[in-house]
Design a protein around this motif. Structure first.
Motif, PDB file in Angstrom:
ATOM      1  N   ILE A 440     111.196   1.143  -8.968  1.00 26.30           N
ATOM      2  CA  ILE A 440     109.814   1.572  -8.755  1.00 26.30           C
ATOM      3  C   ILE A 440     108.989   1.315 -10.016  1.00 26.30           C
ATOM      4  O   ILE A 440     109.411   1.655 -11.136  1.00 26.30           O
ATOM      5  CB  ILE A 440     109.760   3.066  -8.378  1.00 26.30           C
ATOM      6  CG1 ILE A 440     110.423   3.286  -7.015  1.00 26.30           C
ATOM      7  CG2 ILE A 440     108.317   3.562  -8.353  1.00 26.30           C
ATOM      8  CD1 ILE A 440     110.529   4.749  -6.615  1.00 26.30           C
ATOM      9  N   ALA A 441     107.836   0.712  -9.853  1.00 26.47           N
ATOM     10  CA  ALA A 441     106.937   0.461 -10.984  1.00 26.47           C
ATOM     11  C   ALA A 441     106.373   1.780 -11.482  1.00 26.47           C
ATOM     12  O   ALA A 441     105.841   2.583 -10.701  1.00 26.47           O
ATOM     13  CB  ALA A 441     105.813  -0.470 -10.560  1.00 26.47           C
ATOM     14  N   GLU A 442     106.480   2.002 -12.780  1.00 25.13           N
ATOM     15  CA  GLU A 442     106.039   3.262 -13.338  1.00 25.13           C
ATOM     16  C   GLU A 442     104.548   3.489 -13.192  1.00 25.13           C
ATOM     17  O   GLU A 442     104.091   4.643 -13.105  1.00 25.13           O
ATOM     18  CB  GLU A 442     106.440   3.333 -14.823  1.00 25.13           C
ATOM     19  CG  GLU A 442     107.939   3.419 -15.042  1.00 25.13           C
ATOM     20  CD  GLU A 442     108.299   3.589 -16.507  1.00 25.13           C
ATOM     21  OE1 GLU A 442     107.352   3.649 -17.336  1.00 25.13           O
ATOM     22  OE2 GLU A 442     109.494   3.670 -16.825  1.00 25.13           O
ATOM     23  N   ASP A 443     103.778   2.410 -13.194  1.00 25.31           N
ATOM     24  CA  ASP A 443     102.325   2.567 -13.064  1.00 25.31           C
ATOM     25  C   ASP A 443     101.875   2.578 -11.609  1.00 25.31           C
ATOM     26  O   ASP A 443     100.683   2.602 -11.313  1.00 25.31           O
ATOM     27  CB  ASP A 443     101.589   1.476 -13.835  1.00 25.31           C
ATOM     28  CG  ASP A 443     101.933   0.066 -13.361  1.00 25.31           C
ATOM     29  OD1 ASP A 443     102.750  -0.050 -12.416  1.00 25.31           O
ATOM     30  OD2 ASP A 443     101.407  -0.896 -13.941  1.00 25.31           O
ATOM     31  N   GLY A 444     102.819   2.523 -10.657  1.00 24.36           N
ATOM     32  CA  GLY A 444     102.478   2.593  -9.244  1.00 24.36           C
ATOM     33  C   GLY A 444     101.798   1.341  -8.701  1.00 24.36           C
ATOM     34  O   GLY A 444     101.213   1.372  -7.609  1.00 24.36           O
ATOM     35  N   ASP A 445     101.894   0.240  -9.445  1.00 22.08           N
ATOM     36  CA  ASP A 445     101.254  -1.009  -9.007  1.00 22.08           C
ATOM     37  C   ASP A 445     101.989  -1.556  -7.786  1.00 22.08           C
ATOM     38  O   ASP A 445     103.159  -1.939  -7.866  1.00 22.08           O
ATOM     39  CB  ASP A 445     101.265  -2.020 -10.154  1.00 22.08           C
ATOM     40  CG  ASP A 445     100.450  -3.264  -9.845  1.00 22.08           C
ATOM     41  OD1 ASP A 445     100.187  -3.529  -8.647  1.00 22.08           O
ATOM     42  OD2 ASP A 445     100.084  -3.986 -10.785  1.00 22.08           O
ATOM     43  N   TRP A 446     101.286  -1.577  -6.658  1.00 24.09           N
ATOM     44  CA  TRP A 446     101.879  -2.046  -5.386  1.00 24.09           C
ATOM     45  C   TRP A 446     102.409  -3.476  -5.504  1.00 24.09           C
ATOM     46  O   TRP A 446     103.458  -3.802  -4.939  1.00 24.09           O
ATOM     47  CB  TRP A 446     100.825  -1.946  -4.289  1.00 24.09           C
ATOM     48  CG  TRP A 446     101.206  -2.578  -2.968  1.00 24.09           C
ATOM     49  CD1 TRP A 446     100.902  -3.810  -2.530  1.00 24.09           C
ATOM     50  CD2 TRP A 446     101.966  -1.973  -1.922  1.00 24.09           C
ATOM     51  NE1 TRP A 446     101.418  -4.051  -1.277  1.00 24.09           N
ATOM     52  CE2 TRP A 446     102.078  -2.911  -0.879  1.00 24.09           C
ATOM     53  CE3 TRP A 446     102.565  -0.718  -1.766  1.00 24.09           C
ATOM     54  CZ2 TRP A 446     102.756  -2.651   0.299  1.00 24.09           C
ATOM     55  CZ3 TRP A 446     103.248  -0.460  -0.579  1.00 24.09           C
ATOM     56  CH2 TRP A 446     103.343  -1.429   0.439  1.00 24.09           C
TER      57      TRP A 446
END
Length: 571
Positions: A440-446
């Motif tokens: 999972i990308a820590e910055d929530g970048d889809w």
């Protein structure tokens, strides 16, 4: 195959013009006619009319940088419109039958037009096609190929005062020859455009650089497939053009082997004619795809091969074109004035094919014709069937489903099964599970969590199958869309504008859209009728999400839901 050579033979004069070169026929060689045939006289008259119209587009203000040149419909001065005028004027000035024969007034307009061409020509010898191509070698070739015959016609017309015009035109042409000897191309046919233009220059002003460049392009071989079609599959524009270009090269450089490609393409084209005389264009890979057009572009090649080979079918094609569209040949007048051998009478006609089933696998289509009706089956095309009866045209059938925004049916291949042809497509519509925790990308970048890395679930499927079978008087179309249930489906029957319907209901909210609920509907156009049915109208959603937009044509819809199984007959 008997190899024929091309040498100069005695020919009739163009009025008072010196003799022009002609092509050699199979023995015994006919003598070129002394007088022009009626069809050619008609084209000369039409050229005069077109010339008068063209002159209204001339730039007459002396202070205008493009003075003497010609504008297009958008008021833009350009070399193509200007060349068109020079070509038309040369034909008229050269013909005693023209009202402009040896016209000093018209010649006084040709001179500034040529000067305008010189201003439009770049230092490298190229010109621009202002709609798309700049410093364009191939577009220079298109112009040079037509302007060399114009030069010849003007030169041999005997018109007083022509020398300065010819000198300026020669300058333009030789500068163009420099570009053609070195410049590049975009498309397959551009190679033969360049070669044909250099061939015309070589005939007038021989230059080893011209020959070397021609051989360099020809070494790539002619782009013809096993069906007899050129790479672009452009039956309305570039296939007939390529035939003319290859004949030009074959005649000018004594390369009769090139005519074998022309023969093969013309033989194929006999099976690309609708009963109303139009050309099948749906498989084209160029801008003429699905355009409505007639085969006048093939006339030059058909007449050439009819006379050379004494080919009755090519003669029949010529007569068909003359009967249905003689005025459309006016744009090729210079071809026929340049070589009086074309004035000879055609051989006796042989019947053209009107009863056949022909598969063209490389082009991805099947052609069926039975007299006054025909049908085309297509792959790699959202329009997978056309049907015509006389002048009544069903321009296409399409089917789509509201399936994850990608439900427009299109088959990759056509499979023969017994007496039927089968088209298929399989689609899936998955959902996607959470991304694995460790990725999972820590910055929530889809975008950093791509779907192809997610596990799929609840995968939905849609399997489509269309089975096409010839009947006694038309075609039967069986359509089956299965897999996920309850998906809305819309089948389109897209007709040629201008006809009238019975048995259909206007769609309540969409223009040019109709629903078929009855057992059968009809479409009538200029005395011919297509019958289609039975109908099915389970909903009114005819513009499904993910389907192609409706065409600008009267369209009858059949609608339902998956599992969708329906058989419709065309007759």
């Amino acid at each position: 195959m008997h190899r024929r050579t091309f040498v100069g033979v005695g020919a009739a004069s163009l009025g008072l013009l010196p003799l022009l070169p002609t092509f050699t026929f199979a023995d015994p060689q006919p003598v070129a006619k002394e007088s022009k045939p009626a069809w050619l006289l008609e084209l000369i008259k039409l050229n005069d009319q077109h010339l008068s119209q063209s002159r209204t587009y001339r730039i007459t203000e002396p202070g205008n940088p493009a003075f003497g040149g010609f504008i297009d419909g958008d008021d833009i001065p350009n070399p193509h419109s200007t060349t068109g005028f020079v070509r038309q004027a040369a034909c008229s000035i050269a013909c005693p039958e023209s009202s402009f024969y040896r016209s000093k007034e018209l010649l006084a307009e040709v001179g500034p037009a040529v000067q305008a061409l010189l201003k439009m020509q770049h230092d490298d010898g190229t010109i621009d096609l202002l709609s798309t191509n700049f410093h364009s070698t191939p577009d220079t070739g298109f112009l040079v190929k037509r302007l060399v015959p114009a030069y010849t016609l003007l030169e041999r017309s005997g018109t007083p005062g022509r020398e300065p015009v010819l000198a300026a035109l020669k300058t333009f042409l030789l500068r163009g020859g420099e570009a053609l000897s070195a410049g590049g191309i975009h498309t397959p046919n551009h190679r033969w455009v360049v070669c044909a233009a250099l061939t015309k220059l070589q005939e007038r002003w021989p230059n080893p650089r011209y020959l070397n460049r021609i051989e360099e392009w020809l070494s790539e071989h002619i782009d013809m497939d096993a069906d007899g079609q050129y790479n672009e599959r452009s039956t309305l524009i570039y296939s007939p053009l390529t035939n003319r270009l290859l004949i030009t090269i074959a005649k000018g450089l004594n390369k009769p082997e090139l005519l074998g490609y022309v023969r093969r393409n013309l033989a194929m084209t006999l099976y690309y004619l609708h009963p109303n005389g139009e050309v099948v264009t749906e498989a084209s890979g160029r801008q003429d795809k699905a355009l409505v057009g007639t085969p006048e572009g093939y006339y030059y090649a058909c007449r050439y091969m009819a006379l050379l080979d004494k080919d009755g079918q090519m003669a029949a094609m010529c007569r068909l074109i003359e009967q249905n569209g003689l005025p459309k040949l006016v744009g090729f007048l210079d071809y026929f004035l340049e070589d009086p051998a074309f004035w000879n009478e055609l051989p006796a006609a042989s019947p053209l094919p009107t009863n056949y089933v022909k598969e063209f696998s490389r082009s991805g289509l099947v052609r069926i014709r039975r007299g006054n009706w025909d049908s085309t089956i297509l792959s790699a095309n959202p329009v997978w069937l056309t049907f015509s009866r006389g002048k009544a045209m069903l321009q296409g059938m399409r089917v789509a489903a509201s399936f994850f925004g990608k439900g427009q049916f299109q088959t990759e291949k056509i499979t023969r099964e017994g007496n039927s042809w089968v088209l298929t497509q399989s689609l899936d519509g998955p959902y996607f599970q959470p991304f694995s925790k460790e990725n999972i990308a820590e910055d929530g970048d889809w975008e950093k969590m791509p779907r192809d890395k997610r596990r799929q679930s609840e995968v939905q499927r849609l399997d489509s199958k269309v089975t096409l079978t010839e009947t006694a008087d038309g075609m039967e179309v069986q359509i089956a869309l299965t897999g996920t249930d309850g998906v809305p489906v819309a089948l389109e029957l897209i007709f040629r504008p201008g006809g009238s319907f019975t048995g259909v209901l206007p769609h309540p909210t969409r223009d040019k859209a109709f629903l078929l609920k009855e057992s059968a509907g009809t479409y009538a156009f200029q005395g011919d009728t297509i019958t289609f049915g039975p109908g099915l109208a389970q909903h009114k959603n005819v513009q499904l999400r993910g389907a192609l937009p409706a065409m600008d044509a009267p369209t009858v819809y059949l609608t339902g839901f998956t599992p969708f199984r329906h058989t419709i007959r065309l007759s």
